[in-house]
Enzyme design. Structure first.
Site, short mmCIF file in Angstrom:
data_model
loop_
_atom_site.label_atom_id
_atom_site.label_comp_id
_atom_site.label_asym_id
_atom_site.label_seq_id
_atom_site.Cartn_x
_atom_site.Cartn_y
_atom_site.Cartn_z
N GLU A 244 -4.09 7.17 18.80
CA GLU A 244 -4.74 5.98 18.25
C GLU A 244 -3.97 4.72 18.63
O GLU A 244 -2.79 4.61 18.30
CB GLU A 244 -4.76 6.17 16.73
CG GLU A 244 -5.37 5.09 15.93
CD GLU A 244 -5.42 5.48 14.44
OE1 GLU A 244 -5.64 6.66 14.10
OE2 GLU A 244 -5.20 4.58 13.63
N ARG B 224 -0.51 6.38 16.04
CA ARG B 224 -0.63 7.68 15.35
C ARG B 224 -1.20 8.72 16.30
O ARG B 224 -2.00 8.37 17.18
CB ARG B 224 -1.63 7.60 14.19
CG ARG B 224 -1.23 6.74 13.06
CD ARG B 224 -2.06 7.02 11.82
NE ARG B 224 -3.33 6.30 11.82
CZ ARG B 224 -3.90 5.80 10.73
NH1 ARG B 224 -3.34 5.97 9.54
NH2 ARG B 224 -5.05 5.17 10.81
N ARG C 123 -8.88 -6.08 14.01
CA ARG C 123 -8.24 -5.13 14.91
C ARG C 123 -9.22 -3.98 15.10
O ARG C 123 -9.92 -3.56 14.17
CB ARG C 123 -6.94 -4.58 14.30
CG ARG C 123 -5.92 -5.65 14.02
CD ARG C 123 -5.37 -6.30 15.26
NE ARG C 123 -4.42 -5.42 15.95
CZ ARG C 123 -3.93 -5.68 17.15
NH1 ARG C 123 -4.34 -6.76 17.84
NH2 ARG C 123 -3.06 -4.87 17.70
N ASP D 39 -10.25 0.62 0.86
CA ASP D 39 -10.24 2.08 0.86
C ASP D 39 -11.62 2.58 0.42
O ASP D 39 -12.39 1.85 -0.21
CB ASP D 39 -9.17 2.59 -0.11
CG ASP D 39 -7.76 2.44 0.47
OD1 ASP D 39 -7.64 2.36 1.71
OD2 ASP D 39 -6.80 2.39 -0.31
N ARG E 280 0.83 -1.21 0.00
CA ARG E 280 0.00 0.00 0.00
C ARG E 280 0.86 1.27 0.00
O ARG E 280 0.38 2.33 -0.35
CB ARG E 280 -0.87 0.05 1.27
CG ARG E 280 -1.96 -1.00 1.33
CD ARG E 280 -2.64 -0.99 2.72
NE ARG E 280 -3.17 0.28 3.14
CZ ARG E 280 -4.32 0.80 2.76
NH1 ARG E 280 -5.07 0.14 1.91
NH2 ARG E 280 -4.72 1.97 3.21
N ARG F 232 9.88 6.62 -2.52
CA ARG F 232 10.17 7.58 -3.59
C ARG F 232 11.59 8.12 -3.50
O ARG F 232 12.05 8.43 -2.41
CB ARG F 232 9.21 8.77 -3.52
CG ARG F 232 7.76 8.40 -3.66
CD ARG F 232 6.98 9.52 -4.31
NE ARG F 232 5.57 9.16 -4.37
CZ ARG F 232 4.71 9.45 -3.41
NH1 ARG F 232 5.09 10.13 -2.35
NH2 ARG F 232 3.46 9.08 -3.53
N1 UDP Z 1 2.99 1.15 8.17
C1 UDP Z 1 4.17 1.16 8.86
N2 UDP Z 1 4.66 2.36 9.31
C2 UDP Z 1 4.03 3.53 9.09
C3 UDP Z 1 2.82 3.51 8.38
C4 UDP Z 1 2.31 2.31 7.94
O1 UDP Z 1 4.75 0.13 9.10
O2 UDP Z 1 4.54 4.57 9.54
C5 UDP Z 1 2.46 -0.17 7.69
C6 UDP Z 1 1.49 -0.78 8.68
O3 UDP Z 1 1.66 -2.17 8.69
C7 UDP Z 1 0.14 -0.39 8.10
C8 UDP Z 1 0.40 -0.46 6.59
O4 UDP Z 1 1.76 -0.01 6.47
O5 UDP Z 1 -0.87 -1.29 8.50
C9 UDP Z 1 -0.51 0.40 5.76
O6 UDP Z 1 -0.43 1.72 6.19
P1 UDP Z 1 -1.55 2.82 5.92
O7 UDP Z 1 -0.99 4.12 6.33
O8 UDP Z 1 -2.04 2.65 4.52
O9 UDP Z 1 -2.66 2.35 6.96
P2 UDP Z 1 -4.17 2.87 7.26
O10 UDP Z 1 -4.15 4.37 7.19
O11 UDP Z 1 -5.05 2.18 6.27
O12 UDP Z 1 -4.36 2.37 8.65
#
Ligand code: UDP
Length: 382
Positions: free
Chosen positions: A299, A278, A248, A349, A172, A176
């Site tokens: 979170e 987060r 989860r 999404d 996902r 870059r």
């Molecule tokens: N992830 C991570 N570090 C980060 C952000 C995301 O390891 O700083 C990993 C984590 O396993 C997460 C996945 O990447 O479940 C997808 O992240 P995304 O930000 O797309 O998650 P969402 O916003 O859908 O919870």
């Protein structure tokens, strides 16, 4: 005279389907157990601060699907939004997703794009067909960036080692070799000006739709309707009789702050010794508004218990085997279609959710026109 259709759930799947089917001439009743529409993308203005709060956590609309983008514009004005996430690792703050700035910050270098590409390539593992999240990360960014940004976050998010998780979760995220720090690749990105709940209210505002909130639908009532669309948990429809599919859930610690707490919408905390993943400062999700005060969420993910709100389907080997049993059971439910994130037990999404609902409406109407069976799922769960 159209059919009498029951749409269980007033989230994105339910609202989009209800609208399309009502426009096709059907009478659609939408029920939801909660006191509001919009499911987990519900937004509400905080009375104390005036800030638009993403009640169940941040939702940022982004898509490459022009049809979906055009469709949502009918119901809300979207304001430009760019998701620019930061991460606190130890006592330093970095730019995410991993980009040229992150690499130069992290390694204390001043590399140009091609130099950074070679530098990272020299650190990555040569794993031809990565299967797990960990293998994918080691092949993608190498051990140092993996340990700093992905390992701890992922363990907290999913409650298990990245060695047990599929590579698809990491896919996902971009990597870059430029200073582009846009979290998403998609051409369209924005926020509905008055929040997601106003968007869903407008979608549901049609004479063919009647809405009942705080209303439980019991699967035994399915026979009273020409067709039922169920956007609740697949296992919930069957009274969890084979066991519970794992999710989860998220716990939010909310606080208000007089001023700017962190100066951006999303700060990730990959370190394992910080319990939350987060911190979100909601006023920055509406950058066209100005607010002195702030509403902040911390979170923390954890295993979803029976009375919690399910967020992320886990979908590991064990869950997939139970899922297969529920899919077999679903084949026996004659006039029901299971839809969306919970109905198909998939990590979706918002734009994909809308696309699948639009496509299901077409498929359902076509099945009716030809007298064939309606699809059992908006998309096959396995
Ligand atoms: N992830 C991570 N570090 C980060 C952000 C995301 O390891 O700083 C990993 C984590 O396993 C997460 C996945 O990447 O479940 C997808 O992240 P995304 O930000 O797309 O998650 P969402 O916003 O859908 O919870």
């Amino acid at each position: 005279m159209g059919d009498r259709l029951m749409m269980v759930g007033a989230g994105l799947s339910g609202a989009v389907l209800a609208r399309e089917l009502a426009e096709a001439g059907h009478a659609v009743t939408v029920v939801d157990a909660r006191p509001h529409v919009a499911g987990n993308c519900h937004t509400a203005r905080d009375a104390d601060t005036g800030v638009m709060v993403h009640t169940y956590g941040p939702h940022i609309f982004h898509t490459d699907d022009d049809g979906v983008w055009d469709w949502v514009q009918r119901f809300a004005r979207f304001r430009p939004y760019k998701n620019q996430v930061k991460a606190t690792v130890g006592d330093r703050v970095f730019s995410l997703p991993v980009n040229l700035h992150t690499i130069n910050q992290f390694f204390g270098t001043a590399l140009r794009p091609e130099e950074a590409r070679a530098f990272i390539a020299a650190r990555t593992a040569n794993i031809p067909n990565p299967q797990t999240f960990e293998e994918q990360a080691l092949a993608f960014v190498g051990p140092d960036l993996y340990a700093a940004f992905f390992k701890g976050y992922t363990e907290k998010q999913w409650g298990t080692s990245p060695a047990n998780l599929p590579a698809s979760i990491l896919k996902r995220l971009p990597l870059r070799f430029t200073y582009d720090d846009n979290y998403f690749f998609h051409r369209h990105q924005g926020m509905p000006e008055n929040g997601y709940t106003a968007l869903i209210d407008n979608i549901l505002d049609h004479p063919g739709i009647s809405l009942r909130l705080e209303t439980f639908f019991h699967p035994a009532e399915a026979a009273d309707w020409d067709h039922v669309f169920w956007s609740g948990p697949l296992d919930g429809f069957f009274g969890y009789r084979l066991g519970r599919l794992g999710y989860r859930t998220l716990v939010f610690e909310t606080f208000r702050y007089d001023g700017d707490w962190q100066g951006c919408a999303v700060m990730n905390h990959p370190d394992l010794d910080v319990p939350f993943t987060r911190t979100t400062e909601h006023k920055y999700f509406s950058p066209w508004e100005t607010h002195e005060k702030s509403v902040v969420y911390r979170e923390t993910p954890r295993a979803c218990e029976p009375n919690d709100i399910p967020y992320y389907p886990i979908r590991l080997v064990e869950e997939k085997s139970l899922l297969a049993d529920y899919v077999a059971l679903a084949e026996t439910a004659s006039n029901v279609t299971f839809v969306g994130r919970l109905g198909t037990y998939r990590y979706l999404d918002m734009d994909v959710t809308i696309r699948e609902a639009l496509d299901l409406a077409v498929a359902f109407l076509a099945a009716q026109a030809t007298g064939t069976l309606a699809p059992r799922f908006s998309k096959a769960p396995l």
